[in-house]
Design a protein around this motif. Structure first.
Motif, short mmCIF file in Angstrom:
data_model
loop_
_atom_site.label_atom_id
_atom_site.label_comp_id
_atom_site.label_asym_id
_atom_site.label_seq_id
_atom_site.Cartn_x
_atom_site.Cartn_y
_atom_site.Cartn_z
N TYR A 1 0.83 -1.21 0.00
CA TYR A 1 0.00 0.00 0.00
C TYR A 1 0.86 1.26 0.00
N LEU B 1 1.82 2.07 -3.37
CA LEU B 1 0.72 2.68 -4.13
C LEU B 1 0.52 4.15 -3.77
N TYR C 1 -0.29 5.17 -0.57
CA TYR C 1 -1.19 5.29 0.58
C TYR C 1 -0.39 5.58 1.85
N SER D 1 -9.26 2.14 3.02
CA SER D 1 -9.16 0.70 2.87
C SER D 1 -8.84 0.06 4.21
N LEU E 1 -3.63 -6.08 -3.77
CA LEU E 1 -3.54 -4.81 -4.50
C LEU E 1 -4.35 -4.86 -5.80
N TYR E 2 -4.47 -6.04 -6.41
CA TYR E 2 -5.38 -6.15 -7.56
C TYR E 2 -6.79 -5.79 -7.14
N GLU F 1 -7.72 -4.05 -4.65
CA GLU F 1 -7.77 -2.63 -4.29
C GLU F 1 -8.04 -1.75 -5.51
N GLN F 2 -7.48 -2.13 -6.62
CA GLN F 2 -7.57 -1.29 -7.83
C GLN F 2 -8.66 -1.74 -8.80
#
Length: 235
Positions: free
Chosen positions: A24, A27, A29, A75, A212-213, A215-216
């Motif tokens: 994260y 990314l 975050y 999240s 993470l997949y 998440e997006q």
């Protein structure tokens, strides 16, 4: 300027949780990470909250810290959990209480507190780490208490996804196979590799990629993403 997004990660001091924290952060975050033994952080985008996630006061402190430090919660990754593999009749009252407290209690306490903040924002994402043993039992790894607790979270994932879809909140789960973490020895991992049709155990980064997949993936909710080397498909 758009405000930086914020993720909460439980069980964030080692293994999958530590990998998710770093994922994260990559990314962009800010992250609030929790575990019983997590060390203090001096990084501006990472704050840690030490404590037992099954304790309602700890869950409250995590949420308060996220809001006070970063102003929002985008999240939540419910990663904290314990796994005790025993024949069913060998489980003790203490085993039962411990797994209910950490696995289900931690999920309940923190998710219940986070959702109102996501409703206020009109968006949010919750990911829980379960286990493929919930769906594909294996006599080599007797795991009834994991099925009760992580299986409960698996069911709750779909229920929450439907309950809050119209509020902009997505709810998903990642279902790992056996992953190389500090929990087991290398000898044990070699013995467990055959559980997966691909013939090896998984790596932390592979689970992180799955989280993470999701998440997006804005059109994905109520999903169980299996990162288990084919274990859920069959043998």
């Amino acid at each position: 300027m758009e405000q930086r997004k914020v993720a909460i990660v439980t069980g964030g001091s080692q293994g999958i949780g530590a990998g998710v924290v770093e994922g994260y952060r990559r990314l962009g975050y800010a992250v609030v990470a929790n575990s019983r033994s997590i060390a203090p952080s001096t990084e501006p985008d990472l704050v840690t909250v030490q404590g037992d996630i099954g304790d309602p006061a700890v869950a409250e402190r995590i949420v308060a810290t996220a809001i006070e430090r970063f102003g929002r919660i985008d999240s939540l990754v419910n990663n904290a959990g314990i796994f005790i593999a025993k024949p069913f009749t060998d489980y003790t009252q203490d085993d039962f209480a411990a797994m209910l407290h950490t696995n289900l209690g931690g999920f309940f306490q923190l998710t219940r507190l986070v959702i109102p903040h996501m409703i206020e924002q009109g968006a949010g994402h919750i990911v829980s780490i379960t286990t493929t043993l919930v769906e594909q039992a294996n006599s080599v790894i007797p795991s009834v208490l994991a099925s009760i607790t992580k299986g409960g979270i698996a069911s709750a994932t779909k229920s929450l996804a439907i309950e809050y879809a119209h509020r902009g909140i997505r709810v998903n789960a990642v279902s790992p196979g056996i992953i190389r973490t500090p929990l087991q020895t290398e000898e044990a991992y070699r013995a467990l590799a055959s559980i997966h049709p691909v013939g090896r155990i998984g790596e932390v980064d592979e689970v992180v990629h799955g989280v993470l997949y999701l998440e997006q993936a804005g059109f994905v909710t109520g999903e169980f993403l299996h990162v288990d080397g084919g274990q859920s498909a069959g043998h």
